[in-house]
Design a protein around this motif. Structure first.
Motif, short mmCIF file in Angstrom:
data_model
loop_
_atom_site.label_atom_id
_atom_site.label_comp_id
_atom_site.label_asym_id
_atom_site.label_seq_id
_atom_site.Cartn_x
_atom_site.Cartn_y
_atom_site.Cartn_z
N VAL A 122 0.87 -1.17 -0.08
CA VAL A 122 0.13 -0.02 -0.12
C VAL A 122 0.88 1.35 -0.06
CG1 VAL A 122 -1.83 1.25 1.27
CG2 VAL A 122 -1.89 -1.09 1.04
N GLY A 123 1.70 1.37 0.83
CA GLY A 123 2.67 2.34 0.90
C GLY A 123 3.57 2.62 -0.22
N ASP A 124 3.93 1.55 -0.91
CA ASP A 124 4.87 1.56 -2.12
C ASP A 124 4.00 2.20 -3.44
OD1 ASP A 124 7.36 0.46 -0.94
OD2 ASP A 124 5.69 -1.33 -0.82
N PHE A 125 2.71 1.54 -3.57
CA PHE A 125 1.78 2.01 -4.37
C PHE A 125 1.56 3.56 -4.39
CE2 PHE A 125 -2.93 2.14 -5.32
CZ PHE A 125 -2.75 2.49 -6.71
N ALA A 126 0.83 3.82 -3.11
CA ALA A 126 0.77 5.42 -2.82
C ALA A 126 1.74 6.07 -3.09
CB ALA A 126 0.42 5.38 -1.05
N ASN A 127 3.19 5.75 -2.90
CA ASN A 127 4.24 6.74 -3.28
C ASN A 127 4.33 6.87 -4.89
OD1 ASN A 127 7.38 7.28 -3.97
ND2 ASN A 127 7.07 7.94 -1.62
N PHE A 128 4.22 5.98 -5.55
CA PHE A 128 4.03 6.02 -6.96
C PHE A 128 2.96 6.80 -7.49
CE2 PHE A 128 2.42 4.60 -11.08
CZ PHE A 128 3.66 4.72 -11.80
N ILE A 129 1.77 6.61 -7.26
CA ILE A 129 0.74 7.10 -7.66
C ILE A 129 0.57 8.83 -7.22
CG2 ILE A 129 -0.86 6.57 -5.81
CD1 ILE A 129 -1.83 7.13 -9.33
N VAL A 130 0.83 8.95 -5.87
CA VAL A 130 0.80 10.40 -5.48
C VAL A 130 2.02 11.13 -5.98
CG1 VAL A 130 0.69 11.81 -3.35
CG2 VAL A 130 -0.56 9.64 -3.33
N GLY A 131 3.10 10.49 -5.81
CA GLY A 131 4.27 11.17 -6.69
C GLY A 131 3.81 11.68 -8.13
N VAL A 164 -4.45 17.77 -3.03
CA VAL A 164 -5.82 17.41 -3.40
C VAL A 164 -6.10 16.09 -3.55
CG1 VAL A 164 -8.04 17.96 -4.50
CG2 VAL A 164 -6.74 19.69 -4.04
N PHE A 165 -5.46 15.41 -4.75
CA PHE A 165 -5.42 13.97 -5.04
C PHE A 165 -5.00 13.02 -4.13
CE2 PHE A 165 -3.80 10.13 -6.59
CZ PHE A 165 -4.78 9.70 -7.37
N GLY A 166 -4.11 13.37 -3.31
CA GLY A 166 -3.49 12.54 -2.22
C GLY A 166 -4.60 12.51 -0.95
N SER A 167 -5.06 13.56 -0.79
CA SER A 167 -6.20 13.48 0.31
C SER A 167 -7.47 12.63 -0.13
CB SER A 167 -6.54 15.24 0.72
OG SER A 167 -5.66 15.86 1.02
N VAL A 168 -7.86 12.97 -1.20
CA VAL A 168 -9.00 12.01 -1.71
C VAL A 168 -8.51 10.66 -1.88
CG1 VAL A 168 -10.76 11.70 -3.38
CG2 VAL A 168 -10.23 14.22 -2.86
N PHE A 169 -7.57 10.35 -2.28
CA PHE A 169 -7.02 9.14 -2.39
C PHE A 169 -6.88 8.29 -1.13
CE2 PHE A 169 -4.20 6.10 -4.40
CZ PHE A 169 -4.87 5.13 -5.25
N ASN A 170 -6.30 9.06 -0.22
CA ASN A 170 -6.24 8.27 1.10
C ASN A 170 -7.38 8.19 1.77
OD1 ASN A 170 -3.38 8.33 2.91
ND2 ASN A 170 -3.21 9.73 1.03
N ALA A 171 -8.48 8.99 1.88
CA ALA A 171 -9.60 9.04 2.33
C ALA A 171 -10.34 7.83 2.03
CB ALA A 171 -10.52 10.40 2.30
N TYR A 173 -9.63 5.46 -0.74
CA TYR A 173 -8.93 4.07 -1.13
C TYR A 173 -7.95 3.61 -0.14
CZ TYR A 173 -7.28 0.34 -4.07
OH TYR A 173 -6.99 -0.83 -4.15
N LEU A 174 -6.89 4.39 0.04
CA LEU A 174 -5.53 3.82 0.44
C LEU A 174 -5.79 3.57 1.87
CD1 LEU A 174 -2.80 6.22 -1.23
CD2 LEU A 174 -3.20 3.68 -1.54
N LEU A 175 -6.47 4.36 2.63
CA LEU A 175 -6.75 3.85 4.04
C LEU A 175 -7.35 2.80 4.39
CD1 LEU A 175 -6.90 7.61 5.86
CD2 LEU A 175 -5.00 5.82 6.13
N PRO A 176 -8.49 2.69 3.73
CA PRO A 176 -9.41 1.46 3.79
C PRO A 176 -8.60 0.08 3.41
CG PRO A 176 -10.76 3.19 3.13
CD PRO A 176 -9.37 3.68 3.00
N ALA A 177 -7.92 0.23 2.12
CA ALA A 177 -6.84 -0.82 1.63
C ALA A 177 -5.97 -1.14 2.72
CB ALA A 177 -6.35 -0.52 0.37
N PHE A 178 -5.28 -0.20 3.24
CA PHE A 178 -4.34 -0.55 4.28
C PHE A 178 -4.96 -1.14 5.44
CE2 PHE A 178 -1.47 0.42 7.80
CZ PHE A 178 -0.14 0.20 7.22
N ALA A 179 -6.19 -0.78 5.75
CA ALA A 179 -6.92 -1.38 7.11
C ALA A 179 -7.19 -2.95 6.75
CB ALA A 179 -8.05 -0.90 7.48
N ASP A 180 -7.72 -3.12 5.31
CA ASP A 180 -7.93 -4.32 4.77
C ASP A 180 -6.94 -5.31 4.71
OD1 ASP A 180 -10.05 -6.09 3.74
OD2 ASP A 180 -8.79 -5.88 1.97
N LEU A 181 -5.98 -4.93 4.22
CA LEU A 181 -4.69 -5.72 3.98
C LEU A 181 -4.11 -6.21 5.04
CD1 LEU A 181 -3.28 -3.92 0.67
CD2 LEU A 181 -4.38 -6.01 0.79
#
Length: 240
Positions: A122-131, A164-171, A173-181
């Motif tokens: 999740v963190g690696d994917f987040a770094n790529f897409i948000v970067g 903006v994108f990072g905030s929406v994406f975290n809220a 997708y990423l945070l729920p995905a992190f919790a699920d995984l």
């Protein structure tokens, strides 16, 4: 890093891996389309052997910077600041958005092979897409005008889009995905933020008080460093 273990981890999260592949493909497609319409006159020069070598060198530098992460006093431990987008931005300003995306992707892949993942990808994917949400718009704007003012505008715009994108994406997708995984309640992640900032009591406030300032700080530092360094480094990259 054991490649077999990395493959087993990926197989255990098939849906997540599919989402990653789709988004990576979409980002690459956007960068390619941008170059096709904005940089047609430079197309023949894009993929020279020298450029491939430069992309490899910048990917290696980005990897080294990626491995040095700085914890922040206002965010949970899984939000750590790094400056690995600096060589990505410099590469994208010199060679175009496609090169920037490739450098960003190589950085992530190299990190996974060498160090593995501690965040279930999740963190690696987040770094790529948000970067890329900062790098691609910044590169497109800069190459459209190619002035110092355009460089500043492109970096500020990229920072705004990333925030903006990072905030929406975290809220959403990423945070729920992190919790699920990780098999943990989302409330546990919120509690990690609340330990640092008592105003954090929901996903929205976690994003507001941690993700937003994190991305603004990262974007501001990257903007300053890119503006200071690019003109000095670009002649070396371009072989002038």
């Amino acid at each position: 890093m054991n490649l077999g273990k990395l493959w087993e981890d990926a197989r255990g999260h098939v849906e997540f891996v599919v989402v990653v592949i789709v988004i990576v493909a979409a980002i690459i497609a956007l960068a390619v389309i941008a170059e096709k319409f904005l940089f047609k006159e430079k197309k023949s020069k894009r993929f020279k052997t020298r450029n491939i070598a430069v992309v490899g060198m910048l990917s290696a530098i980005a990897l080294v910077l990626f491995l040095f992460e700085i914890p922040l006093p206002f965010a949970p431990s899984f939000y750590e600041l790094d400056f690995s987008e600096l060589p990505v931005l410099i590469g994208s300003f010199a060679l175009g958005p496609v090169a920037g995306v490739v450098i960003e992707l190589c950085k992530i892949l190299l990190k996974l092979v060498i160090k593995g993942t501690t965040t279930a990808f999740v963190g690696d994917f987040a770094n790529f897409i948000v970067g890329c949400s900062m790098v691609v718009p910044a590169a497109i704007i800069y190459h459209r005008f190619r002035t110092k003012k355009a460089a500043l505008v492109s970096l500020v715009t990229g920072t705004a889009i990333m925030t903006v994108f990072g905030s929406v994406f975290n809220a959403f997708y990423l945070l729920p995905a992190f919790a699920d995984l990780y098999g943990m309640p989302l409330d546990s992640i919120i509690a990690m933020g609340q330990e640092i900032n008592g105003n954090i009591n929901s996903v929205a406030t976690l994003v507001l008080f941690a993700v937003v300032p994190f991305n603004l700080l990262k974007g501001a530092v990257l903007t300053i460093l890119t503006m200071l360094l690019y003109k000095h480094i670009s002649p070396i990259i371009k072989g002038h």
